[in-house]
Write an enzyme that holds these catalytic residues in place. Sequence first.
Site, PDB file in Angstrom:
ATOM      1  N   ASP A 118     -20.216  94.862 -17.984  1.00 31.55           N
ATOM      2  CA  ASP A 118     -19.157  94.574 -17.013  1.00 31.55           C
ATOM      3  C   ASP A 118     -19.193  95.633 -15.907  1.00 31.55           C
ATOM      4  O   ASP A 118     -19.551  96.782 -16.156  1.00 31.55           O
ATOM      5  CB  ASP A 118     -17.777  94.592 -17.682  1.00 31.55           C
ATOM      6  CG  ASP A 118     -17.577  93.413 -18.619  1.00 31.55           C
ATOM      7  OD1 ASP A 118     -18.137  92.334 -18.349  1.00 31.55           O
ATOM      8  OD2 ASP A 118     -16.853  93.568 -19.627  1.00 31.55           O
ATOM      9  N   ASP A 136     -18.210  85.969 -16.144  1.00 29.91           N
ATOM     10  CA  ASP A 136     -16.794  85.654 -16.347  1.00 29.91           C
ATOM     11  C   ASP A 136     -16.234  84.850 -15.174  1.00 29.91           C
ATOM     12  O   ASP A 136     -15.425  83.932 -15.369  1.00 29.91           O
ATOM     13  CB  ASP A 136     -15.989  86.938 -16.534  1.00 29.91           C
ATOM     14  CG  ASP A 136     -16.403  87.713 -17.773  1.00 29.91           C
ATOM     15  OD1 ASP A 136     -16.864  87.071 -18.728  1.00 29.91           O
ATOM     16  OD2 ASP A 136     -16.287  88.951 -17.758  1.00 29.91           O
TER      17      ASP A 136
END
Length: 205
Positions: A118, A136
Amino acid sequence: MHLPTLGLLAAVAAFVADQATKAWALSTLWPPYSCGMGVLPVLNLRLGFNAGVTFGMFRDSAAGAVWVLVAVGLLVVAFLGSWLWRTRSGAEAVGLGLVIGGALGNILDRLRRGAVTDFLDAHYGGWHWPTFNVADIGIVCGGSLLLISADGPGCQARNASRERRLASHDPPPNRPPRDRNHADRDAGAGHPSGARSGRALWHVA
């Protein structure tokens, strides 16, 4: 364009964009969990790793269940792929493709590193949303398209087709019960033997 092909292209685009941006983040934003760099007043680029699911949910409980998450992810992708093959809506095809591509991007991270990479840190007024990535974003955008297309032409076409199938198998309407005397008279009128029997009883009487 064939709708499954459209969905496949969306999946490839989401997967490639996710993996390319993660490779850039790993090479540019190292070491992880540093201050990173600010690009907008509400967005930083900061490298991190998530052992949980989307947006860091269940991170602690899922840390030792990498293979379980991979298996569940692959099952979800298989289900979405079968749905994509049957879809009749372009918006639905693109939405399914984005979700599939994002899910595959995160699954590949788990297989490589045991955690998802991330690097997008959204924040406002000192509050930070869990760090996320392009996969995402694809999953969220694809899910939103699926919700929007739930009342679109593809869904309406499926509902109309289902109603036609049900109508073609509807049982005949219920008829009121017939009086037994009427049934006996009809049987006698419809069959010669019945008529003769009726006349014989009349002469006996």
